[in-house]
Design a protein around this motif. Structure first.
Motif, PDB file in Angstrom:
ATOM      1  N   VAL A  32     -78.172 -46.648  41.975  1.00  0.00           N
ATOM      2  CA  VAL A  32     -78.902 -47.574  41.110  1.00  0.00           C
ATOM      3  C   VAL A  32     -78.520 -49.018  41.387  1.00  0.00           C
ATOM      4  O   VAL A  32     -79.358 -49.917  41.373  1.00  0.00           O
ATOM      5  N   THR A  33     -77.232 -49.258  41.679  1.00  0.00           N
ATOM      6  CA  THR A  33     -76.756 -50.628  41.889  1.00  0.00           C
ATOM      7  C   THR A  33     -75.472 -50.621  42.711  1.00  0.00           C
ATOM      8  O   THR A  33     -74.698 -49.661  42.658  1.00  0.00           O
ATOM      9  N   GLU A  34     -75.243 -51.695  43.447  1.00  0.00           N
ATOM     10  CA  GLU A  34     -73.988 -51.829  44.190  1.00  0.00           C
ATOM     11  C   GLU A  34     -72.843 -52.253  43.290  1.00  0.00           C
ATOM     12  O   GLU A  34     -71.690 -51.943  43.557  1.00  0.00           O
ATOM     13  N   ARG A  35     -73.167 -53.000  42.226  1.00  0.00           N
ATOM     14  CA  ARG A  35     -72.136 -53.467  41.293  1.00  0.00           C
ATOM     15  C   ARG A  35     -72.810 -53.826  39.979  1.00  0.00           C
ATOM     16  O   ARG A  35     -74.021 -54.070  39.917  1.00  0.00           O
ATOM     17  N   PHE A  36     -72.007 -53.907  38.943  1.00  0.00           N
ATOM     18  CA  PHE A  36     -72.508 -54.291  37.624  1.00  0.00           C
ATOM     19  C   PHE A  36     -72.385 -55.809  37.481  1.00  0.00           C
ATOM     20  O   PHE A  36     -71.477 -56.325  36.836  1.00  0.00           O
ATOM     21  N   ASP A  37     -73.319 -56.511  38.108  1.00  0.00           N
ATOM     22  CA  ASP A  37     -73.301 -57.968  38.101  1.00  0.00           C
ATOM     23  C   ASP A  37     -74.488 -58.500  37.316  1.00  0.00           C
ATOM     24  O   ASP A  37     -75.250 -57.749  36.707  1.00  0.00           O
ATOM     25  N   ARG A  38     -74.659 -59.813  37.328  1.00  0.00           N
ATOM     26  CA  ARG A  38     -75.729 -60.419  36.529  1.00  0.00           C
ATOM     27  C   ARG A  38     -77.109 -59.945  36.956  1.00  0.00           C
ATOM     28  O   ARG A  38     -78.013 -59.824  36.135  1.00  0.00           O
ATOM     29  N   ARG A  39     -77.284 -59.643  38.244  1.00  0.00           N
ATOM     30  CA  ARG A  39     -78.586 -59.143  38.715  1.00  0.00           C
ATOM     31  C   ARG A  39     -78.875 -57.762  38.129  1.00  0.00           C
ATOM     32  O   ARG A  39     -80.005 -57.448  37.782  1.00  0.00           O
ATOM     33  N   PHE A  40     -77.843 -56.940  38.030  1.00  0.00           N
ATOM     34  CA  PHE A  40     -77.995 -55.614  37.429  1.00  0.00           C
ATOM     35  C   PHE A  40     -78.478 -55.731  35.987  1.00  0.00           C
ATOM     36  O   PHE A  40     -79.439 -55.074  35.577  1.00  0.00           O
ATOM     37  N   PHE A  41     -77.827 -56.564  35.196  1.00  0.00           N
ATOM     38  CA  PHE A  41     -78.210 -56.695  33.785  1.00  0.00           C
ATOM     39  C   PHE A  41     -79.578 -57.356  33.639  1.00  0.00           C
ATOM     40  O   PHE A  41     -80.375 -56.958  32.784  1.00  0.00           O
ATOM     41  N   VAL A  73     -67.488 -55.755  34.784  1.00  0.00           N
ATOM     42  CA  VAL A  73     -68.526 -56.776  34.943  1.00  0.00           C
ATOM     43  C   VAL A  73     -68.157 -57.655  36.121  1.00  0.00           C
ATOM     44  O   VAL A  73     -67.027 -58.163  36.196  1.00  0.00           O
ATOM     45  N   SER A  74     -69.088 -57.852  37.042  1.00  0.00           N
ATOM     46  CA  SER A  74     -68.837 -58.660  38.235  1.00  0.00           C
ATOM     47  C   SER A  74     -69.653 -59.948  38.208  1.00  0.00           C
ATOM     48  O   SER A  74     -70.838 -59.930  37.851  1.00  0.00           O
ATOM     49  N   GLU A  75     -69.028 -61.044  38.595  1.00  0.00           N
ATOM     50  CA  GLU A  75     -69.700 -62.313  38.865  1.00  0.00           C
ATOM     51  C   GLU A  75     -70.657 -62.761  37.759  1.00  0.00           C
ATOM     52  O   GLU A  75     -71.829 -63.052  38.011  1.00  0.00           O
ATOM     53  N   PRO A  76     -70.182 -62.844  36.515  1.00  0.00           N
ATOM     54  CA  PRO A  76     -71.060 -63.403  35.486  1.00  0.00           C
ATOM     55  C   PRO A  76     -71.350 -64.865  35.763  1.00  0.00           C
ATOM     56  O   PRO A  76     -70.545 -65.565  36.386  1.00  0.00           O
ATOM     57  N   VAL A 102     -65.691 -72.465  17.591  1.00  0.00           N
ATOM     58  CA  VAL A 102     -65.075 -73.386  18.553  1.00  0.00           C
ATOM     59  C   VAL A 102     -65.265 -72.808  19.949  1.00  0.00           C
ATOM     60  O   VAL A 102     -64.817 -71.700  20.237  1.00  0.00           O
ATOM     61  N   LEU A 103     -65.908 -73.544  20.834  1.00  0.00           N
ATOM     62  CA  LEU A 103     -66.241 -73.057  22.170  1.00  0.00           C
ATOM     63  C   LEU A 103     -65.372 -73.725  23.236  1.00  0.00           C
ATOM     64  O   LEU A 103     -65.185 -74.929  23.224  1.00  0.00           O
ATOM     65  N   PHE A 104     -64.844 -72.904  24.146  1.00  0.00           N
ATOM     66  CA  PHE A 104     -64.273 -73.416  25.386  1.00  0.00           C
ATOM     67  C   PHE A 104     -64.672 -72.461  26.506  1.00  0.00           C
ATOM     68  O   PHE A 104     -65.203 -71.381  26.251  1.00  0.00           O
ATOM     69  N   LEU A 105     -64.432 -72.862  27.732  1.00  0.00           N
ATOM     70  CA  LEU A 105     -64.893 -72.089  28.878  1.00  0.00           C
ATOM     71  C   LEU A 105     -63.731 -71.671  29.772  1.00  0.00           C
ATOM     72  O   LEU A 105     -62.764 -72.422  29.945  1.00  0.00           O
ATOM     73  N   LYS A 106     -63.837 -70.485  30.322  1.00  0.00           N
ATOM     74  CA  LYS A 106     -62.987 -70.056  31.428  1.00  0.00           C
ATOM     75  C   LYS A 106     -63.903 -69.948  32.649  1.00  0.00           C
ATOM     76  O   LYS A 106     -65.075 -69.583  32.522  1.00  0.00           O
ATOM     77  N   THR A 107     -63.392 -70.249  33.828  1.00  0.00           N
ATOM     78  CA  THR A 107     -64.206 -70.072  35.027  1.00  0.00           C
ATOM     79  C   THR A 107     -64.336 -68.578  35.337  1.00  0.00           C
ATOM     80  O   THR A 107     -63.380 -67.810  35.143  1.00  0.00           O
ATOM     81  N   PRO A 108     -65.505 -68.121  35.784  1.00  0.00           N
ATOM     82  CA  PRO A 108     -65.690 -66.693  36.052  1.00  0.00           C
ATOM     83  C   PRO A 108     -64.718 -66.114  37.074  1.00  0.00           C
ATOM     84  O   PRO A 108     -64.436 -64.912  37.048  1.00  0.00           O
ATOM     85  N   ASN A 109     -64.179 -66.959  37.965  1.00  0.00           N
ATOM     86  CA  ASN A 109     -63.252 -66.415  38.966  1.00  0.00           C
ATOM     87  C   ASN A 109     -61.861 -66.131  38.402  1.00  0.00           C
ATOM     88  O   ASN A 109     -60.962 -65.746  39.148  1.00  0.00           O
ATOM     89  N   THR A 110     -61.670 -66.300  37.100  1.00  0.00           N
ATOM     90  CA  THR A 110     -60.438 -65.861  36.454  1.00  0.00           C
ATOM     91  C   THR A 110     -60.450 -64.363  36.168  1.00  0.00           C
ATOM     92  O   THR A 110     -59.406 -63.780  35.859  1.00  0.00           O
ATOM     93  N   ILE A 111     -61.605 -63.734  36.276  1.00  0.00           N
ATOM     94  CA  ILE A 111     -61.739 -62.317  35.899  1.00  0.00           C
ATOM     95  C   ILE A 111     -60.963 -61.436  36.864  1.00  0.00           C
ATOM     96  O   ILE A 111     -61.005 -61.612  38.091  1.00  0.00           O
ATOM     97  N   ALA A 112     -60.241 -60.468  36.296  1.00  0.00           N
ATOM     98  CA  ALA A 112     -59.455 -59.516  37.077  1.00  0.00           C
ATOM     99  C   ALA A 112     -59.599 -58.135  36.469  1.00  0.00           C
ATOM    100  O   ALA A 112     -60.183 -57.965  35.398  1.00  0.00           O
TER     101      ALA A 112
END
Length: 286
Positions: A32-41, A73-76, A102-112
């Protein structure tokens, strides 16, 4: 339905877990998909995966107990975080409960992956743990009308650890928290994504441990802003895309409180949310 990605970094295999009785049977979702990334969703992947599973089109997969588990989840496009969203945590920091998220951001490449080793940044002395409920967006959310439409945008939920370097977050911040949030590996996610139709996140037990000693022990019912309120609010200011992850805040019991020491090389952190699994990270370096 549960999603998991298993294997070496960058070469994970996507798996789907179907609950049968009291057990979860895993299937290879590669057809169905190579990975569960934004394109998949974005491409209706959750529905396609459910249909393929129901039709018996996916081969069974035996989980290797020694295999690495990656983030489900890959590459959001974005990894968004809500600060001070538990009443008791706001109190332990000395802050009044916020009137708006209260909103702040983490960069997606922090995901492990949930059990990947975390490297303490050079010179860092105030690395902290934060167990959090993560929300994975399933459909585009922009200027949503109400809580019901916000809830309908959720694909599922995931366990997260919003790791922080408090000195970078405060003394080096320039007034914004993200400098203390974006070191490599500072956003372990997983082990699984549980679809929104399989779990009610209103009142789940949420916990953390350091070197086997309890630190955080609360319930998601202590959140100041619940999931529909957060998604609805964010949609008034930005566009949430399919595959985006929103971390919804942490309860009391972190090192920032002054009650516990910050993390050092050799420490082991474990975090857990009822129904979403458990993580374990060894901290190395510094």
């Amino acid at each position: 339905m549960q999603l998991m990605q298993v294997g070496p970094v960058g070469r994970e295999i996507p798996l789907v877990g179907i609950t049968r009785g009291t057990a979860v049977q895993w299937y290879d979702a590669s057809a169905v998909t190579e990975r569960f990334d934004r394109r998949f969703f974005a491409d209706g992947g959750m529905g396609r995966l459910a249909a393929a599973s129901a039709a018996g089109e996916l081969p069974e997969h035996e989980l290797d107990p020694g295999a690495r588990i990656g983030s489900p989840v890959s590459e959001p496009q974005a990894l968004l975080c809500i600060g001070m969203n538990y009443a008791a945590h706001a109190a332990e920091t000395g802050a009044a409960p916020p009137e708006q998220p209260v909103l702040f951001l983490k960069t997606p490449n922090t995901i492990a992956g949930p059990d990947d080793t975390v490297l303490i940044p050079p010179g860092a002395t105030k690395v902290d743990w934060e167990v959090e409920l993560g929300v994975v967006i399933g459909t585009r959310a922009s200027y949503l009308a109400d809580r019901e439409s916000a809830a309908a945008c959720v694909a599922g939920y995931v366990l997260g650890n919003d790791l922080s370097e408090r000195d970078h977050q405060t003394a080096h911040s320039g007034g914004q928290w993200s400098k203390g949030k974006c070191a490599p590996g500072f956003a372990p996610l997983g082990p699984v994504l549980v679809s929104a139709d399989e779990i009610d996140v209103v009142d789940l037990r949420i916990r953390s441990w350091v070197n086997g000693e309890a630190r955080q022990d609360s319930r998601t019912s202590d959140m100041i802003f619940d999931v529909p309120a957060i998604i609805h609010h964010l949609s008034q200011y930005l566009v949430l895309e399919p595959g985006d992850v929103v971390l919804t805040g942490t309860p009391e019991g972190v090192a920032l409180s002054g009650e516990y020491p910050y993390l050092r090389s050799g420490d082991v952190v474990e975090v857990e949310i009822e129904g979403l699994g458990r993580q374990r990270q060894l901290f190395a370096g510094a």
